[in-house]
Design a protein around this motif. Structure first.
Motif, PDB file in Angstrom:
ATOM      1  N   ALA A 166      -1.801   3.805 -10.233  1.00 49.63           N
ATOM      2  CA  ALA A 166      -3.161   3.248 -10.354  1.00 49.63           C
ATOM      3  C   ALA A 166      -3.193   2.055 -11.321  1.00 49.63           C
ATOM      4  N   HIS A 167      -2.163   1.944 -12.178  1.00 52.98           N
ATOM      5  CA  HIS A 167      -2.125   0.841 -13.153  1.00 52.98           C
ATOM      6  C   HIS A 167      -1.746  -0.501 -12.508  1.00 52.98           C
ATOM      7  N   ILE A 168      -1.228  -0.465 -11.295  1.00 54.11           N
ATOM      8  CA  ILE A 168      -0.848  -1.725 -10.615  1.00 54.11           C
ATOM      9  C   ILE A 168      -2.134  -2.434 -10.172  1.00 54.11           C
ATOM     10  N   PRO A 169      -2.312  -3.708 -10.558  1.00 53.68           N
ATOM     11  CA  PRO A 169      -3.555  -4.404 -10.207  1.00 53.68           C
ATOM     12  C   PRO A 169      -3.753  -4.522  -8.689  1.00 53.68           C
ATOM     13  N   VAL A 170      -5.017  -4.498  -8.292  1.00 49.90           N
ATOM     14  CA  VAL A 170      -5.362  -4.654  -6.876  1.00 49.90           C
ATOM     15  C   VAL A 170      -5.346  -6.140  -6.532  1.00 49.90           C
ATOM     16  N   CYS A 171      -4.801  -6.458  -5.385  1.00 50.98           N
ATOM     17  CA  CYS A 171      -4.609  -7.855  -4.989  1.00 50.98           C
ATOM     18  C   CYS A 171      -5.878  -8.471  -4.402  1.00 50.98           C
ATOM     19  N   ASN A 172      -6.113  -9.698  -4.786  1.00 52.90           N
ATOM     20  CA  ASN A 172      -7.163 -10.496  -4.164  1.00 52.90           C
ATOM     21  C   ASN A 172      -6.435 -11.455  -3.212  1.00 52.90           C
ATOM     22  N   VAL A 173      -6.966 -11.684  -2.020  1.00 53.80           N
ATOM     23  CA  VAL A 173      -6.232 -12.528  -1.058  1.00 53.80           C
ATOM     24  C   VAL A 173      -5.897 -13.920  -1.614  1.00 53.80           C
ATOM     25  N   ASP A 174      -6.753 -14.433  -2.484  1.00 53.64           N
ATOM     26  CA  ASP A 174      -6.499 -15.775  -3.029  1.00 53.64           C
ATOM     27  C   ASP A 174      -5.235 -15.836  -3.875  1.00 53.64           C
TER      28      ASP A 174
ATOM     29  N   GLY B  10      -4.294  14.835   0.352  1.00 49.18           N
ATOM     30  CA  GLY B  10      -3.404  15.118  -0.786  1.00 49.18           C
ATOM     31  C   GLY B  10      -2.877  13.848  -1.449  1.00 49.18           C
ATOM     32  N   ALA B  11      -3.669  12.772  -1.369  1.00 47.12           N
ATOM     33  CA  ALA B  11      -3.192  11.481  -1.888  1.00 47.12           C
ATOM     34  C   ALA B  11      -3.679  11.169  -3.299  1.00 47.12           C
ATOM     35  N   LEU B  12      -4.711  11.880  -3.774  1.00 48.32           N
ATOM     36  CA  LEU B  12      -5.311  11.497  -5.063  1.00 48.32           C
ATOM     37  C   LEU B  12      -4.333  11.630  -6.223  1.00 48.32           C
ATOM     38  N   GLU B  13      -3.639  12.751  -6.297  1.00 46.30           N
ATOM     39  CA  GLU B  13      -2.684  12.966  -7.407  1.00 46.30           C
ATOM     40  C   GLU B  13      -1.553  11.931  -7.384  1.00 46.30           C
ATOM     41  N   PRO B  14      -0.810  11.795  -6.248  1.00 44.35           N
ATOM     42  CA  PRO B  14       0.273  10.802  -6.240  1.00 44.35           C
ATOM     43  C   PRO B  14      -0.208   9.387  -6.546  1.00 44.35           C
ATOM     44  N   GLN B  15      -1.393   9.036  -6.076  1.00 45.55           N
ATOM     45  CA  GLN B  15      -1.875   7.658  -6.297  1.00 45.55           C
ATOM     46  C   GLN B  15      -2.163   7.362  -7.764  1.00 45.55           C
TER      47      GLN B  15
ATOM     48  N   ARG C 109      -1.306  -3.992  -5.501  1.00 46.18           N
ATOM     49  CA  ARG C 109      -1.666  -3.059  -4.425  1.00 46.18           C
ATOM     50  C   ARG C 109      -2.769  -3.693  -3.587  1.00 46.18           C
ATOM     51  N   VAL C 110      -2.803  -3.399  -2.301  1.00 44.51           N
ATOM     52  CA  VAL C 110      -3.957  -3.852  -1.506  1.00 44.51           C
ATOM     53  C   VAL C 110      -5.072  -2.822  -1.703  1.00 44.51           C
ATOM     54  N   PRO C 111      -6.323  -3.227  -1.534  1.00 41.04           N
ATOM     55  CA  PRO C 111      -7.430  -2.303  -1.787  1.00 41.04           C
ATOM     56  C   PRO C 111      -7.385  -1.060  -0.885  1.00 41.04           C
ATOM     57  N   GLU C 112      -7.778   0.066  -1.449  1.00 43.11           N
ATOM     58  CA  GLU C 112      -7.908   1.307  -0.679  1.00 43.11           C
ATOM     59  C   GLU C 112      -9.149   1.189   0.205  1.00 43.11           C
TER      60      GLU C 112
ATOM     61  N   TYR D 194       0.870  -1.177   0.000  1.00 44.74           N
ATOM     62  CA  TYR D 194       0.000   0.000   0.000  1.00 44.74           C
ATOM     63  C   TYR D 194       0.905   1.224   0.000  1.00 44.74           C
ATOM     64  N   SER D 195       0.527   2.206  -0.785  1.00 45.10           N
ATOM     65  CA  SER D 195       1.285   3.459  -0.786  1.00 45.10           C
ATOM     66  C   SER D 195       0.310   4.608  -0.910  1.00 45.10           C
ATOM     67  N   MET D 196       0.487   5.613  -0.085  1.00 45.27           N
ATOM     68  CA  MET D 196      -0.413   6.767  -0.165  1.00 45.27           C
ATOM     69  C   MET D 196       0.177   7.867  -1.044  1.00 45.27           C
ATOM     70  N   TYR D 197       1.481   8.106  -0.900  1.00 44.92           N
ATOM     71  CA  TYR D 197       2.111   9.228  -1.625  1.00 44.92           C
ATOM     72  C   TYR D 197       3.214   8.780  -2.585  1.00 44.92           C
TER      73      TYR D 197
END
Ligand SMILES: Cc1cc2nc3c(=O)[nH]c(=O)nc-3n(C[C@H](O)[C@H](O)[C@H](O)COP(=O)(O)O)c2cc1C
Length: 203
Positions: A60-68, A51-56, A37-40, A8-11
């Motif tokens: 954003a192209h990195i796929p979100v992880c599913n626990v499986d 102030g996280a929207l711009e840096p994120q 990435r883990v889900p937001e 997870y990364s915010m900035y």
């Protein structure tokens, strides 16, 4: 042999370290390396105020992880920013959804490793990594850190992250400092080191 880098990364500091970890892991022949990435969990309104929207947007192209997906990896390297000396809530929530994996012992024997980032030099990097290890141990994972063979952690000529527990960076109170050359080298080293060990275990 599959290596997952889950973060997870915010900035963007942890994202930058994650890229370096991936570079290091890819240096091991035969390793298939993927970033997730883990889900937001925070509402957009709150992220905007922080102030996280711009840096994120930059990751954003990195796929979100599913626990499986964790079950398919031989090694998982987790990245989290420090939150009061612990992992961030987004990562915690992600792990709170792994109860079924725990019940099946699905992660037992996989290699686990952690890297982090904090605003200040002594703001909880070590406690974040070490307390994260508790969760990995409950899952039966084999913990790997950043050995002193990465000599860059001995430096005192400049301020630097990196400890035997894992790579890290100091982001600054306003996030104004991005990972240094030395910190990126630590992350690459950790990626390669974890992958090499996982390789030996899967042989
Ligand atoms: C709620 C909250 C708690 C935080 N707690 C700490 C802390 O205990 N120590 C510290 O040095 N930085 C702390 N920080 C700063 C973050 O660790 C820093 O923004 C982060 O490492 C930057 O990484 P990122 O860009 O990948 O999100 C905190 C930030 C937030 C929003």
């Amino acid at each position: 042999m599959k290596v997952l880098i889950v973060y997870y990364s915010m900035y963007g500091h942890i994202h930058r370290l994650a890229e370096a970890v991936a570079e290091g892991a890819k240096g091991v022949t035969g390793a298939q390396v993927e970033m997730r990435r883990v889900p937001e969990t925070l509402p957009e309104e709150v992220l905007m105020k922080m102030g996280a929207l711009e840096p994120q947007k930059t990751f954003a192209h990195i796929p979100v992880c599913n626990v499986d997906e964790l079950t398919s990896a031989d090694a998982i390297i987790f990245g989290t920013p420090t939150r009061f000396g612990n992992m961030c809530g987004q990562m915690r929530q992600f792990f709170d959804a792994t109860g079924e994996l725990w019940a099946k012992g699905a992660l037992v024997g996989k290699v686990g490793s952690v890297f982090t980032s904090s605003a200040t030099q002594h703001g909880g990097q070590e406690s974040t990594i070490l307390s994260f290890h508790i969760t990995l141990l409950h899952h039966g994972m084999i913990i790997v850190g950043l050995p002193y063979s990465f000599q860059g952690q001995m430096r005192i000529d400049e301020m630097t992250g990196g400890s035997p527990y894992g790579a890290s960076t100091i982001a600054g109170g306003k996030g104004e400092r991005m990972p240094s050359k030395n910190e990126l080298s630590a992350a690459r080293f950790q990626g390669k080191h974890v992958t090499t060990i996982a390789f030996k275990l899967t042989k």
